[in-house]
Design an enzyme around this catalytic site. Structure first.
Site, PDB file in Angstrom:
ATOM      1  N   ALA A  18       0.503  -1.328   0.368  1.00  0.00           N
ATOM      2  CA  ALA A  18      -0.017  -0.177   0.118  1.00  0.00           C
ATOM      3  C   ALA A  18       1.121   1.882  -0.376  1.00  0.00           C
ATOM      4  O   ALA A  18       0.208   2.143  -0.293  1.00  0.00           O
ATOM      5  CB  ALA A  18      -1.256   0.085   1.731  1.00  0.00           C
ATOM      6  N   PHE A  29      -2.518   0.875   5.457  1.00  0.00           N
ATOM      7  CA  PHE A  29      -2.959   0.614   6.089  1.00  0.00           C
ATOM      8  C   PHE A  29      -2.970   0.539   7.740  1.00  0.00           C
ATOM      9  O   PHE A  29      -3.582   0.270   8.608  1.00  0.00           O
ATOM     10  CB  PHE A  29      -3.390  -1.057   6.034  1.00  0.00           C
ATOM     11  CG  PHE A  29      -3.826  -1.902   4.564  1.00  0.00           C
ATOM     12  CD1 PHE A  29      -3.240  -1.605   3.163  1.00  0.00           C
ATOM     13  CD2 PHE A  29      -5.587  -1.221   4.563  1.00  0.00           C
ATOM     14  CE1 PHE A  29      -3.721  -2.006   2.544  1.00  0.00           C
ATOM     15  CE2 PHE A  29      -5.963  -2.223   3.675  1.00  0.00           C
ATOM     16  CZ  PHE A  29      -5.417  -2.220   2.310  1.00  0.00           C
ATOM     17  N   ARG A  30      -0.997   0.492   7.855  1.00  0.00           N
ATOM     18  CA  ARG A  30      -1.145   0.410   9.314  1.00  0.00           C
ATOM     19  C   ARG A  30       0.116   1.323   9.492  1.00  0.00           C
ATOM     20  O   ARG A  30       0.494   1.564  10.182  1.00  0.00           O
ATOM     21  CB  ARG A  30       0.320  -1.222   9.235  1.00  0.00           C
ATOM     22  CG  ARG A  30      -0.975  -1.831   9.029  1.00  0.00           C
ATOM     23  CD  ARG A  30      -0.342  -3.301   9.387  1.00  0.00           C
ATOM     24  NE  ARG A  30      -1.277  -4.643   8.652  1.00  0.00           N
ATOM     25  CZ  ARG A  30      -1.549  -5.019   7.535  1.00  0.00           C
ATOM     26  NH1 ARG A  30      -1.282  -4.505   6.598  1.00  0.00           N
ATOM     27  NH2 ARG A  30      -2.265  -5.734   7.612  1.00  0.00           N
ATOM     28  N   ASP A  99      -5.562  -1.286  -6.146  1.00  0.00           N
ATOM     29  CA  ASP A  99      -5.715  -0.463  -6.677  1.00  0.00           C
ATOM     30  C   ASP A  99      -5.842  -0.113  -8.719  1.00  0.00           C
ATOM     31  O   ASP A  99      -6.501   0.735  -8.665  1.00  0.00           O
ATOM     32  CB  ASP A  99      -5.454   0.671  -6.096  1.00  0.00           C
ATOM     33  CG  ASP A  99      -3.985   0.882  -6.411  1.00  0.00           C
ATOM     34  OD1 ASP A  99      -3.274   1.322  -5.455  1.00  0.00           O
ATOM     35  OD2 ASP A  99      -3.005   0.111  -7.466  1.00  0.00           O
ATOM     36  N   HIS A 114      -4.167 -10.237  -4.115  1.00  0.00           N
ATOM     37  CA  HIS A 114      -5.265  -9.769  -3.217  1.00  0.00           C
ATOM     38  C   HIS A 114      -6.894  -9.286  -3.649  1.00  0.00           C
ATOM     39  O   HIS A 114      -7.318  -8.687  -2.941  1.00  0.00           O
ATOM     40  CB  HIS A 114      -4.755  -8.337  -1.754  1.00  0.00           C
ATOM     41  CG  HIS A 114      -3.615  -8.681  -1.180  1.00  0.00           C
ATOM     42  ND1 HIS A 114      -3.512  -8.747  -0.290  1.00  0.00           N
ATOM     43  CD2 HIS A 114      -2.948 -10.508  -0.817  1.00  0.00           C
ATOM     44  CE1 HIS A 114      -2.191  -8.935   0.981  1.00  0.00           C
ATOM     45  NE2 HIS A 114      -2.529 -10.339   0.339  1.00  0.00           N
ATOM     46  N   SER A 182       4.198  -3.144   4.475  1.00  0.00           N
ATOM     47  CA  SER A 182       5.240  -3.839   5.768  1.00  0.00           C
ATOM     48  C   SER A 182       5.496  -4.250   6.740  1.00  0.00           C
ATOM     49  O   SER A 182       6.276  -5.139   7.463  1.00  0.00           O
ATOM     50  CB  SER A 182       3.581  -3.150   7.356  1.00  0.00           C
ATOM     51  OG  SER A 182       2.740  -4.082   7.171  1.00  0.00           O
ATOM     52  N   ILE A 225       9.113   6.466  -1.898  1.00  0.00           N
ATOM     53  CA  ILE A 225       9.134   5.781  -2.921  1.00  0.00           C
ATOM     54  C   ILE A 225       9.166   6.354  -4.517  1.00  0.00           C
ATOM     55  O   ILE A 225      10.237   6.156  -4.704  1.00  0.00           O
ATOM     56  CB  ILE A 225       7.463   4.585  -2.873  1.00  0.00           C
ATOM     57  CG1 ILE A 225       7.687   3.843  -1.486  1.00  0.00           C
ATOM     58  CG2 ILE A 225       7.787   4.476  -4.541  1.00  0.00           C
ATOM     59  CD1 ILE A 225       6.561   2.927  -1.709  1.00  0.00           C
TER      60      ILE A 225
END
Ligand code: APR
Length: 242
Positions: A18, A29-30, A99, A114, A182, A225
């Site tokens: 993500a 997410f985290r 996405d 996923h 992660s 990134i």
């Protein structure tokens, strides 16, 4: 360093999470405060249990995610990866993201571990529709079945074929680069281990430390990134006399 790896590699694979899409405007997410799972409970909203027992909350959560997705686009980092694929610098992209940004940026050989939030499919007949139908308040197929997002929910198995292809890619890779994950979720987080066991060079580019930093040959933290990819791209072009 990574540019020279790519230029001399036989089979380079990129594994994205993500963090690859936050610069497009999609939350991960985290990450503290902004991560989706720091604001919503995945078990109550993104699980098979939610699909069956919290149907209205499930629908509203995915309407929110589909609406957010519609407002976002791939960023330059996605384009750079697509360009690298066109020039044979990387072979496959294995993504945990739903996405569709890699494909929108022009990448092929994208393995979606996923699933995809771009489509919904009927639980009864399997018919697939553009997920925009969720924003048109359409949740039922002509056959009467419920239309659910084509993403892997918590409690579900991953798509068999995607898993097989990802395993294959990790076993074949002589370079594997992780971008924005992660690495807390299995089986995606097994891929760098498989590649490493087969002698691949491993790079992890992630804002925060990950569970697998210890096996990586190169680790880049606290850098975006997009910036890292632009820098590698510049180095490749200079070395390649482009
Ligand atoms: N540059 C570099 N790193 C970033 C950036 C960025 N611009 N933005 C976020 N990151 C890092 C964060 O620090 C975080 O460690 O990306 C990482 C994303 O990790 P997660 O939010 O855990 O996402 P991911 O690893 O893809 O999660 C895997 O978990 O809930 C499931 O299905 C969901 O596919 C997801 C899976």
């Amino acid at each position: 360093m990574i540019a020279s790896w790519l230029m001399s590699s036989r089979h380079a694979v990129v594994l994205t999470g993500a963090g690859m899409s936050t610069e497009s405007g999609l939350p991960d997410f985290r990450s503290e405060k902004t991560g989706l799972w720091t604001r919503f409970n995945p078990q109550q909203l993104a699980s098979t249990y939610a699909l069956e027992h919290h149907r209205q909350a499930f629908i509203e959560f995915y309407q929110y995610r589909i609406r957010t997705l519609q407002a976002c686009r791939p960023h330059e980092g996605h384009m750079i990866l697509a360009d690298w694929q066109r020039h044979g610098l990387i072979q496959e992209i294995v993504t945990q993201n739903v996405d569709g940004f890699h494909q929108q940026a022009g990448s092929h050989h994208v393995i979606e571990l996923h699933g995809s939030l771009r489509t919904v499919h009927c639980q009864r007949c399997g018919n697939t529709f553009n997920s925009i139908v969720y924003l048109e308040q359409r949740f039922t197929c002509e056959c009467g079945g419920f239309l659910r997002p084509s993403v892997v929910l918590f409690g579900e198995m991953l798509p068999e074929q995607a898993l097989e292809q990802a395993w294959q890619a990790a076993q074949t890779a002589d370079v594997l680069i992780v971008l924005g994950s992660s690495l807390q979720v299995s089986p995606a987080n097994q891929l760098p281990l498989i590649a490493k066991r087969n002698g691949a060079k491993i790079a992890i580019v992630n804002w925060e430390p990950t569970e697998l930093d210890g096996i990586a040959d190169v680790v880049i933290h606290k850098r975006k990134i997009g910036d890292v990819l632009r820098e590698i791209n510049k180095e490749w072009k200079a070395r390649d006399g482009r």
